[in-house]
Design a protein around this motif. Sequence first.
Motif, short mmCIF file in Angstrom:
data_model
loop_
_atom_site.label_atom_id
_atom_site.label_comp_id
_atom_site.label_asym_id
_atom_site.label_seq_id
_atom_site.Cartn_x
_atom_site.Cartn_y
_atom_site.Cartn_z
N GLU A 113 19.20 24.21 -166.18
CA GLU A 113 19.05 23.11 -165.22
C GLU A 113 18.66 23.62 -163.84
O GLU A 113 18.75 22.89 -162.86
N ASP A 114 18.23 24.89 -163.77
CA ASP A 114 17.83 25.51 -162.51
C ASP A 114 18.98 25.49 -161.50
O ASP A 114 18.80 25.21 -160.32
N PHE A 115 20.16 25.81 -161.98
CA PHE A 115 21.36 25.83 -161.15
C PHE A 115 22.00 27.20 -161.30
O PHE A 115 22.21 27.66 -162.42
N PRO A 116 22.29 27.91 -160.23
CA PRO A 116 22.86 29.26 -160.34
C PRO A 116 24.17 29.28 -161.10
O PRO A 116 25.04 28.43 -160.88
N THR A 117 24.33 30.26 -161.96
CA THR A 117 25.54 30.37 -162.78
C THR A 117 26.79 30.49 -161.93
O THR A 117 27.83 29.90 -162.24
N CYS A 118 26.71 31.24 -160.84
CA CYS A 118 27.89 31.49 -160.02
C CYS A 118 28.22 30.34 -159.07
O CYS A 118 29.20 30.43 -158.32
N LEU A 119 27.42 29.28 -159.09
CA LEU A 119 27.83 28.03 -158.45
C LEU A 119 28.47 27.11 -159.47
O LEU A 119 29.38 26.34 -159.17
N LEU A 120 27.98 27.19 -160.69
CA LEU A 120 28.57 26.40 -161.78
C LEU A 120 29.92 26.98 -162.18
O LEU A 120 30.90 26.25 -162.36
N PRO A 140 23.36 31.78 -168.55
CA PRO A 140 22.86 33.13 -168.26
C PRO A 140 23.83 33.86 -167.33
O PRO A 140 24.29 33.29 -166.34
N LEU A 141 24.14 35.09 -167.66
CA LEU A 141 25.14 35.85 -166.92
C LEU A 141 24.49 36.93 -166.07
O LEU A 141 23.46 37.49 -166.45
N PRO A 142 25.09 37.26 -164.92
CA PRO A 142 24.59 38.38 -164.11
C PRO A 142 24.59 39.67 -164.92
O PRO A 142 25.44 39.88 -165.79
N ALA A 146 31.13 42.23 -166.60
CA ALA A 146 31.98 43.05 -167.46
C ALA A 146 33.01 42.22 -168.22
O ALA A 146 33.40 42.58 -169.33
N TYR A 147 33.44 41.10 -167.61
CA TYR A 147 34.45 40.25 -168.23
C TYR A 147 33.98 38.80 -168.15
O TYR A 147 33.71 38.28 -167.06
N PHE A 148 33.89 38.15 -169.30
CA PHE A 148 33.37 36.79 -169.36
C PHE A 148 34.38 35.88 -170.05
O PHE A 148 34.81 36.13 -171.17
N TYR A 149 34.78 34.80 -169.33
CA TYR A 149 35.72 33.82 -169.85
C TYR A 149 35.05 32.45 -169.83
O TYR A 149 34.62 31.97 -168.79
N SER A 150 34.98 31.83 -171.02
CA SER A 150 34.43 30.48 -171.11
C SER A 150 35.28 29.68 -172.10
O SER A 150 34.81 29.24 -173.15
N ARG A 151 36.52 29.48 -171.73
CA ARG A 151 37.48 28.80 -172.59
C ARG A 151 37.48 27.30 -172.34
O ARG A 151 37.11 26.83 -171.26
N PHE A 152 37.87 26.54 -173.37
CA PHE A 152 38.03 25.09 -173.27
C PHE A 152 36.72 24.40 -172.87
O PHE A 152 36.67 23.61 -171.93
N ASN A 153 35.66 24.75 -173.60
CA ASN A 153 34.37 24.10 -173.40
C ASN A 153 33.90 23.48 -174.71
O ASN A 153 34.71 23.28 -175.63
N ARG A 154 32.61 23.21 -174.81
CA ARG A 154 32.06 22.55 -175.99
C ARG A 154 30.93 23.37 -176.62
O ARG A 154 30.00 22.83 -177.21
#
Length: 322
Positions: A113-120, A140-142, A146-154
Amino acid sequence: MKILARLILGLVIFDAAVTAPTPESINYDSESYDATLEDLDDFYNYENIPINQAKIERGTVMPSGNRELLRLGPEMGEIQEEEDDEESTPRMIDGSFPQEPEFTGVLGPHTNEDFPTCLLCTCISTTVYCDDHELDSIPPLPKNTAYFYSRFNRIQKIDRNDFASLNNLKRIDLTSNLISEIDEDAFRKLPQLRELVLRDNHIRQLPELPTTLTFIDISNNRLGRKGIKQEAFKDMYELHHLYLTDNNLDHIPLPLPENLRALHLQNNNILEMHEDTFCNTKNVTYIRKALEDIRLDGNPINLSKTPQAYICLPRLPIGSLI
């Protein structure tokens, strides 16, 4: 005759000097300085000052930059202003002007959506938190993540390119999503991956995993009988914790790494165990010191039927003995 003429000329000059008006002196009150403007106008007679001289006198009180504008005129003045602005801008050592910062580098790559990941999400150093953001895919990740958490999503699927080129990635936690499909190459090419948490999803088939893993938690999924490949954990020499609870497994995945410390298999459908599941029946002196935590409770297996299977363990497994 000449003497008479000089005498008469001298008298005329003396008479003119005596009759000429003398300017009145201005007296200032040292406390109030109450001299009037009329007095000053009489003392400083501006009427006799040439016009062009007055302009120059006013120009000298202006700042040096504006003084040049006055002399050059409006057209040349505009050029001078641009030069002054350029000179006031700081330059780099090589003479170039500093560039504006690239926000894509600070805020991470842009999403679809052309929105920076670190603002989302929330990025702190090399850790990215995307918990509870109703994501349906991995953003997309930087590059330095080194550590990625994406819990409780869809999130429903993990593609092969979701973690591509993330050579520093050490931990992935995707707890409580809707993941049912994982590409075979999704994790295999991650050279630094140590911890993988995929609990509370809908995974039916476990892909090939990197041998660098030390911690695996795939509890509460749908792996079933064929969800784990044969010898899936054989070469994971540094694997310490393996959690496979609530997966409807009907067997213990063998062989198990020698350094394994905890094996949780509760609430599955395991019916039997072999004598060499944990121990080496050909070597009666063999002791498996590392494996101290085995959970088999919640399975239909009777542990008392295979007593030789635990002889090398420092502790007995937890489960039914009847």
